[in-house]
Design a protein around this motif. Structure first.
Motif, short mmCIF file in Angstrom:
data_model
loop_
_atom_site.label_atom_id
_atom_site.label_comp_id
_atom_site.label_asym_id
_atom_site.label_seq_id
_atom_site.Cartn_x
_atom_site.Cartn_y
_atom_site.Cartn_z
N GLY A 293 0.80 -1.22 0.00
CA GLY A 293 0.00 0.00 0.00
C GLY A 293 0.83 1.27 0.00
N GLN A 294 2.04 1.20 0.57
CA GLN A 294 2.90 2.38 0.59
C GLN A 294 3.37 2.73 -0.82
N ALA A 297 0.23 4.09 -2.70
CA ALA A 297 -0.11 5.47 -2.34
C ALA A 297 0.87 6.44 -2.98
N ILE A 312 9.75 7.54 0.20
CA ILE A 312 8.76 6.78 0.97
C ILE A 312 9.31 5.44 1.44
N GLN A 316 11.76 4.34 5.32
CA GLN A 316 11.12 3.43 6.27
C GLN A 316 11.89 2.13 6.40
N ARG A 398 6.53 1.92 16.59
CA ARG A 398 5.33 2.03 15.79
C ARG A 398 4.76 0.67 15.47
N ASN B 93 -3.17 4.02 3.97
CA ASN B 93 -1.84 4.09 3.36
C ASN B 93 -1.16 5.44 3.54
N LEU B 94 -1.34 6.03 4.72
CA LEU B 94 -0.54 7.23 5.02
C LEU B 94 0.90 6.79 5.22
N PHE B 95 1.83 7.75 5.07
CA PHE B 95 3.24 7.42 5.25
C PHE B 95 3.60 7.59 6.72
N PRO B 96 3.89 6.49 7.42
CA PRO B 96 4.02 6.58 8.88
C PRO B 96 5.24 7.33 9.35
#
Lengths: 398, 248
Positions: A293-294, A297, A312, A316, A398, B93-96
C-alpha cells in the motif's frame, strides 16, 4: 474523593525482599544462586589476580604508540591528532544540535569529556595537549550546536560527509615533494589507526553499494536483477579471508607488470565488496517489510519510481533495519582483524610483531587482552550510540 | 449534455490475474462533476476496475481515456493521469514516517514543484476543510482511523485533482468513525468533484450519487440513478444483493 491506593506490601521491595524473591525463592534457586556466586567469585579472583599482579603490562606501555598507530612517523603524528580534533568538533556539534531530541545525549557528551580528560591525565607532553584540545573542541562544538541549532545543521552534515576523505588525505599526504604534507606510505599505517580506517572505509562505501544491490535484486530489469543476485550469492558463499587472499596474492598475477595497487587499498576494496553483499540482504529484508500500500499510495499521487523509493520506501526500510546494520558494522569492525593474516599491520598484525620482540617473548596474554579490550570498548560504544539513535528515531515503537 | 464533457471513458476493459478473468469487458463513461457509486459482492472486480483507472492495475484489453489522455504503456501518460487523479484507499496508506503535514505537502512539492510555503498553506486549508487542522504536526500512528482517512482525503486533494477515486474508504473503520469520513465525502461531492466511489454505504449513494453501477463476476450487471436501482432494479442479481445489504 479518590484516595491514593498503595500497591500491596509484597510489591514494595526492600533489598532483602528483592534478594529473597529473585535469588532464594525456592531451594533450587538458592542452590543456583550460591553455585553461580561461587563461580563468579572464583573467576573474578583469578582474572583480577592475574591482571593486577602477574601480568607484565610494560609490553603494552612500551609499545603503545606502535599498537595505536603502527609505524606512522613520529614527526607526522600531528596529522592523526588534527583529524581526531576535527572529529571531536563534529561530534560535539552533532550532540549539541540533535542532543535535545535524543535522550542520553547529555550522558554521552559528559562521558566523552570525562574519557578525554582521563586520557589527558595518564598521558604527557603533546598527546596530553591534543587530548585537552579535543575536549575543548567537543565542548565548543556542543555549545555552538546548542545555541545555533538549525543554522549550522547543514554545515555539520556536510562536515560528516567530508571528514573521512579529509582524514585520509591528511594521513596520506599531498605529494612526496610537499613540505607541509609529505606522503606517508600506507605500509607505515598500522595498529588501531589502520583497523579504524578499514572499518570506516568499509562502512562508508559498502552502505551505498549494498543499498544499490538490494534495489537491484528487486529490480524489474532482468539483467540488473540477475547481476545483483549473482554478485550477492557469490560473495556470500565465500569466506572473507579467501577474498582478502585473492586481493593480495591473486590480483597481482592478473595486473600488467609494473602496475601495482596499494595493498591497504586492496584490503579496503575487498572488505567493502564483502560487506556490501551482506548489507544488501539486510536492506532487502527491510524493503520487504514495507506494505504494498505504501508503493501504491506513492504512485497514485504521481511520484515516479525514484521518488517513491527515495522519499517513501527507503527511509522506512532503513529505519527498520538500523539494529541489524549496526550489528553488521560491528562485525565488520572485528572482521578487519583478518587482514593481519595477509600481512597488513592492523591491531592484531602489529600485536604479532610486538610479540616477536625478543624482549617481550611469551607475553601473548597481555597483548591480546589489551587488543581485545580495545575492540570491546569500541564495539560497545557503537552499540550504545545505535541504541540511542533507535530510541530517538522511534524504531520499534510504531 | 453539451456543456459536459466525458472525464473518464472506458471501453471493453478486460483484466486477467493469471487465468482468472477479473474484468470481462467493462464499459463506462463518466461526465465531469458526476458522482459514481460502484458496488457489488467481494471479488466482483469493482476495486480492480477503479484501480485500472490510475494504472495501479494494468488492463490487458480495451481502452481507458482519462481527461483526454489515453492510458497506455507510455510512462509519461501514466504519470500525467496520476497527477490528475487522487486516490483514497481502504487501508489509508498514510506514510508513517512523515507528519500529517508532510504527508500532504509531499506530492505538491515533488511532483508539482510548489514551494514549501505554498504547499503548506494549501495543506492547512485542506486540513481545516476535513476538520483536523490541530493534528498537522502529529504522526499518522497517533491518529484515530477516521482522522487518518480524512488526512488521506486531504492528501489526495492537495494535488488539486480533477478526479477522486475512493476504494472502499470506510470499510476498515470502526462504525462510529464512518460518518465523519462520509460527511467529508458528501461535502466534496457537492463542490462538483468528479468521484468514483467503491462503497456499500447506501446512505451515501442515496444522498449524492448521480449513477450507480452494480458489479458481479467482473461485469456491470446493472446501472442507473439511485432511485431506479433502489426502487425497481431490473436484474435478479441486483435485487438479491441489495436485499442482502439493506436488510440485515
Amino acid at each position: 474523593m479518590s484516595e491514593t491506593v498503595l500497591p500491596p506490601l509484597t510489591e514494595r521491595l526492600t533489598p532483602l525482599r528483592w534478594a529473597y524473591k529473585n535469588l532464594f525463592s525456592t531451594w533450587y534457586n538458592a542452590l543456583l544462586t550460591i553455585g553461580a556466586g561461587a563461580l563468579i567469585f572464583w573467576v573474578l579472583r583469578g582474572v583480577l589476580f592475574w591482571a593486577l599482579d602477574t601480568a607484565e603490562w610494560r609490553v603494552v606501555v612500551v609499545n603503545l604508540r606502535l599498537l595505536l598507530l603502527g609505524q606512522f612517523p613520529i614527526a607526522e603524528v600531528w596529522r592523526v591528532w588534527l583529524g581526531l580534533a576535527l572529529l571531536a568538533l563534529l561530534v560535539g556539534n552533532s550532540l549539541g544540535i540533535w542532543g535535545r531530541k535524543a535522550r542520553g545525549a547529555g550522558r554521552v557528551t559528559i562521558g566523552l569529556l570525562v574519557l578525554l580528560a582521563a586520557l589527558a591525565i595518564v598521558t604527557r607532553d603533546n598527546p596530553r595537549l591534543w587530548l585537552l584540545g579535543m575536549a575543548g573542541l567537543v565542548g565548543l562544538g556542543w555549545y555552538v550546536g546548542r545555541s545555533a541549532g538549525k543554522a549550522v545543521e547543514r554545515v555539520v552534515i556536510a562536515g560528516w560527509i567530508i571528514w573521512p576523505p579529509v582524514f585520509i588525505l591528511l594521513l596520506r599526504g599531498l605529494s612526496s615533494a610537499s613540505d607541509v604534507l609529505p606522503v606517508v606510505g600506507t605500509n607505515l599505517w598500522g595498529g588501531l589507526l589502520l583497523t579504524l580506517l578499514l572499518t570506516i572505509v568499509g562502512i562508508v562505501f559498502s552502505f551505498p553499494l549494498g543499498v544499490l544491490l538490494a534495489l537491484g535484486r528487486r529490480s524489474a530489469l532482468p539483467i540488473v536483477r540477475w547481476f545483483s543476485v549473482a554478485y550477492i550469492e557469490l560473495i556470500r558463499g565465500v569466506p572473507l579471508i579467501t577474498i582478502l587472499f585473492m586481493a593480495q596474492l591473486m590480483l597481482p598475477l592478473f595486473l600488467p607488470a609494473g602496475m601495482n595497487i596499494d595493498r591497504v587499498l586492496r584490503a579496503m576494496v575487498a572488505i567493502t565488496l564483502f560487506s556490501a553483499a551482506y548489507l544488501a540482504e539486510n536492506v532487502r529484508g527491510g524493503l520487504q517489510a514495507i506494505p504494498k500500500g505504501q508503493y501504491e499510495a506513492a504512485y497514485a499521487m504521481g511520484l515516479n519510481g525514484m521518488q517513491a523509493m527515495g522519499l517513501i520506501i527507503l527511509p522506512q526500510a532503513l529505519r527498520l533495519v538500523i539494529p541489524i546494520l549496526v550489528g553488521q558494522f560491528i562485525a565488520l569492525f572485528k572482521d578487519t582483524a583478518l587482514v593481519s593474516i595477509v600481512g597488513l599491520m592492523d591491531l592484531v598484525g602489529i600485536g604479532k610483531t610486538v610479540l616477536a620482540q625478543p624482549e617481550f617473548l611469551g607475553l601473548q596474554r597481555e597483548v591480546y587482552a589489551f587488543i581485545s579490550m580495545l575492540y570491546w570498548v569500541l564495539s560497545y560504544a557503537m552499540a550504545y550510540v545505535s541504541q540511542r539513535l533507535e530510541i530517538s528515531l522511534g524504531v520499534g515503537e510504531r | 449534455m453539451s456543456t459536459k464533457k466525458p472525464m473518464i471513458t472506458c471501453r471493453d476493459v478486460h483484466k486477467w490475474f493469471g487465468d482468472f478473468h477479473a474484468l470481462r469487458g467493462v464499459s463506462m463513461e463518466v461526465q465531469q462533476g458526476e458522482v459514481i457509486v460502484i458496488f457489488g459482492p467481494s471479488g466482483s472486480g469493482k476495486s480492480t476496475f477503479i484501480r485500472t483507472i490510475n494504472r495501479l492495475e494494468e488492463h490487458q484489453r480495451g481502452d481507458i481515456i482519462v481527461d483526454g489522455i489515453e492510458l497506455s504503456h507510455d510512462v509519461r501518460n501514466i504519470e500525467k493521469i496520476r497527477e490528475e487523479t487522487g486516490m483514497v484507499f481502504q487501508q489509508f496508506n498514510l506514510f508513517p514516517h512523515l507528519t500529517v503535514l508532510q504527508n500532504i505537502t509531499l506530492a505538491p512539492m515533488w511532483v508539482r514543484k510548489w514551494p514549501k510555503e505554498r504547499a503548506e498553506e494549501k495543506a492547512m486549508e485542506l486540513l481545516k476543510r476535513v476538520g483536523i487542522p490541530e493534528q498537522a504536526l502529529k504522526y499518522p500512528g497517533q491518529l484515530s482511523g477516521g482522522q487518518q482517512q480524512r488526512v488521506a482525503i486531504a492528501r489526495a486533494l492537495a494535488m488539486e485533482p480533477k478526479i477522486m477515486l475512493f476504494d472502499e474508504p470506510t470499510s476498515a473503520l470502526d462504525p462510529e468513525m464512518i460518518k465523519e469520513v462520509l460527511d467529508v465525502m458528501i461535502e466534496l461531492a457537492k463542490t462538483g468533484m468528479t468521484m468514483l466511489v467503491v462503497t456499500h454505504e447506501m446512505g451515501f449513494a442515496r444522498a449524492v450519487a448521480d449513477r450507480m453501477f452494480f458489479f458481479d463476476k467482473g461485469e456491470i450487471v446493472e446501472s442507473g440513478p439511485p432511485e431506479q436501482l433502489f426502487k425497481k432494479p431490473k436484474e435478479d442479481r441486483t435485487k438479491l444483493f441489495l436485499s442482502q445489504i439493506l436488510h440485515h
